[in-house]
Design an enzyme around this catalytic site. Structure first.
Site, short mmCIF file in Angstrom:
data_model
loop_
_atom_site.label_atom_id
_atom_site.label_comp_id
_atom_site.label_asym_id
_atom_site.label_seq_id
_atom_site.Cartn_x
_atom_site.Cartn_y
_atom_site.Cartn_z
N ASP A 56 -35.20 8.09 -38.17
CA ASP A 56 -34.95 7.96 -36.73
C ASP A 56 -35.27 9.27 -36.01
OD1 ASP A 56 -33.83 6.19 -34.54
OD2 ASP A 56 -32.53 7.95 -34.34
N ARG A 173 -42.82 0.33 -12.01
CA ARG A 173 -42.81 0.07 -13.45
C ARG A 173 -44.22 -0.25 -13.92
NH1 ARG A 173 -40.75 -6.19 -14.50
NH2 ARG A 173 -42.20 -7.17 -13.04
N GLN A 216 -44.40 -13.41 -10.82
CA GLN A 216 -44.54 -14.71 -10.16
C GLN A 216 -45.44 -14.61 -8.92
OE1 GLN A 216 -41.77 -13.36 -11.35
NE2 GLN A 216 -40.34 -14.89 -12.15
N ASN A 242 -44.60 -11.43 -20.05
CA ASN A 242 -44.43 -10.11 -19.47
C ASN A 242 -44.30 -9.11 -20.61
OD1 ASN A 242 -43.94 -7.98 -17.78
ND2 ASN A 242 -42.22 -8.92 -16.71
N HIS A 244 -43.61 -5.87 -22.19
CA HIS A 244 -42.77 -4.79 -21.68
C HIS A 244 -43.17 -3.43 -22.24
CE1 HIS A 244 -40.12 -7.61 -19.71
NE2 HIS A 244 -39.97 -8.29 -20.83
#
Length: 279
Positions: A56, A173, A216, A242, A244
């Site tokens: 990690d 975004r 949309q 979508n 991301h």
């Protein structure tokens, strides 16, 4: 029985770097594997993890170095990343970085490459479906997996809020999707290839040049533009996941998020579908 050799690390670390110091953005998306060798034998033979850098932590370092070197070419970024491990951990002997690029090409709008809108290189699969009966024939053209992205001029705000809502609104975004689209012909165009190319060109022009308050609205505007440009089409349908790109929180490492590094993720995704037809 001797331990002959060993290595370990982190694989499939997906990172999107966005260079946005000017209006003309540059995107570099990589899937990174980082493998270390060194003084790790005891972790295998004695369960002693005291020298092991957690995988990690390796992932975090991939992200931190990406944030600190957004503008580097991929080769230079990987070299800096490898050197970071050697400089930070004296007990690491070798570092092997393998990075696979997802290539993006600028969308051409009226012949000019756009500043912040892209299509996936080597993109999409054209499809045709013909339904024939004695009463007539229906021809539908389309494209599958046509992927495009823009780094700004997209938001998601003013949606329904209740006790299940955790997503935070944003006016800026990344917007990316792998589109399934099909369009039914009312009559044959002079050239199917030219008309199909016009469908994509008009849709991408809307995508690149208009602010998107949501997938949309963008799909509806794309459909309107296609029907206006190609009169032989009766209706057009879109199905768009979508895709991301999630902001990476580097605040624990003293780095604020400023729209430069993201984690690409495909699942789960929003699925938005619509059909636009002539009245």
């Amino acid at each position: 029985m001797p331990l002959i050799r060993n290595s370990y690390g982190k694989g499939r670390v997906r990172i999107m770097r966005v260079e946005r110091d000017s209006p003309r953005h540059q995107v570099r998306e990589l899937t990174v594997q980082c493998m270390l060798t060194g003084a790790f034998d005891a972790a295998y033979t004695a369960g002693d993890n005291s020298k092991v850098v957690a995988t990690d932590s390796i992932k975090n370092i991939v992200n931190i170095v990406a944030r600190d070197h957004v503008g580097l070419d991929n080769e230079a970024y990987c070299a800096v990343l490898a050197r970071h491990f050697l400089d930070r951990y004296d007990h690491v002997e070798t570092v092997e970085i393998t990075a696979s690029e997802t290539r993006w090409v600028r969308i051409a709008v009226d012949g000019a490459p756009h500043d912040h809108a892209y299509v996936l290189d080597g993109n999409g699969h054209p499809v045709v479906k013909v339904s024939a009966a004695r009463a007539g024939t229906t021809i539908v053209s389309g494209i599958s997996g046509f992927t495009f992205l823009k780094t700004t001029e997209s938001g998601w705000e003013d949606y329904w809020f209740d006790e299940a809502t955790t997503l935070k609104p944003t006016a800026d975004r990344l917007f990316a999707t792998a589109m399934e689209a099909s369009w039914r012909w009312a009559q044959a165009p002079a050239s199917y290839p030219e008309a199909n190319a016009a469908v994509l060109a008009e849709a991408l022009k809307v995508f690149a040049t208009t602010y998107s308050p949501g997938v949309q609205n963008t799909l509806y505007l794309m459909g309107e533009a296609v029907l206006a440009a190609v009169p032989e089409i009766a209706e057009i349908s879109f199905a768009c996941p979508n895709k991301h790109y999630l902001p990476i929180d580097l605040s624990p490492f003293g780095r604020a998020f400023d729209g430069r590094v993201f984690t690409p993720t495909d699942e789960p995704h929003g699925q938005i579908e619509c059909t636009i037809a002539r009245s």
